[in-house]
Design an enzyme around this catalytic site. Structure first.
Site, short mmCIF file in Angstrom:
data_model
loop_
_atom_site.label_atom_id
_atom_site.label_comp_id
_atom_site.label_asym_id
_atom_site.label_seq_id
_atom_site.Cartn_x
_atom_site.Cartn_y
_atom_site.Cartn_z
N ASN A 40 -41.88 -0.45 -37.25
CA ASN A 40 -41.30 -1.77 -37.48
C ASN A 40 -42.02 -2.77 -36.56
OD1 ASN A 40 -39.47 -4.12 -37.27
ND2 ASN A 40 -38.14 -2.87 -38.55
N ALA A 41 -42.48 -3.85 -37.12
CA ALA A 41 -43.30 -4.83 -36.38
C ALA A 41 -42.47 -5.85 -35.60
CB ALA A 41 -44.22 -5.57 -37.35
#
Length: 169
Positions: A40-41
């Protein structure tokens, strides 16, 4: 399907920006941390927005750095049934009282939605309330693979307008 419950808000009373997800995924729930999945960024994106190396910091310090910038985190869904982590699998969701919560934050100027499900549910709760700037962001999740990290970064950088200046650690 398993019942899931979201986390309490991570926010200070003087927050200017509230970022809302839909419901934490499996990895986040297991870790007890917002955006815990390594693909997840979110923490990278927020590091870009704040100008800090957030992914390198321990989780508690990441939250403190967001708070120092006037940023809070929460989710639009309180509980739901869901197998896995995808928003499309959410069933029987109970929404938070987003309007009531936001009203307690006198400095709140903007509410950003991390992904389409958060935006859809959040905007429904805020219909007729024009006190806040509402910002729809592309999901930071790796499941939103139709957009590169660089393209997501470009859209997330709009949040800089609502953050507080960097404060010393």
């Amino acid at each position: 399907m398993t019942q899931k419950a979201a986390f309490p808000p991570s926010i200070a009373p003087d927050a200017r920006l509230l970022i809302l997800g839909s419901l934490p995924g499996e990895r986040s729930l297991a870790a007890g941390q917002y955006y815990a999945h390594p693909t997840n960024a979110f923490w990278w994106l927020m590091g870009e927005v704040t100008g800090e190396a957030l992914p390198a910091l321990p989780y508690d310090e990441r939250l403190l750095r967001l708070i120092a910038h006037g940023i809070g985190l929460w989710d639009v869904i309180a509980t739901a049934r869901r197998e896995g982590s995808l928003d499309t699998a959410i069933r029987d969701a109970t929404n938070r009282d987003l309007a009531g919560f936001a009203a307690t934050l006198s400095d709140l100027a903007a509410i950003a939605f991390n992904g389409g499900e958060a935006a859809r549910r959040g905007r429904q709760q805020l219909v007729g309330i024009d006190r806040y700037t509402l910002i729809d962001l592309p999901s930071s999740s790796a499941a939103h693979a139709g957009m590169t990290r660089a393209a997501k970064r470009e859209e997330w950088m709009v949040l800089r307008h609502w953050i507080s200046p960097r404060q010393p650690s």
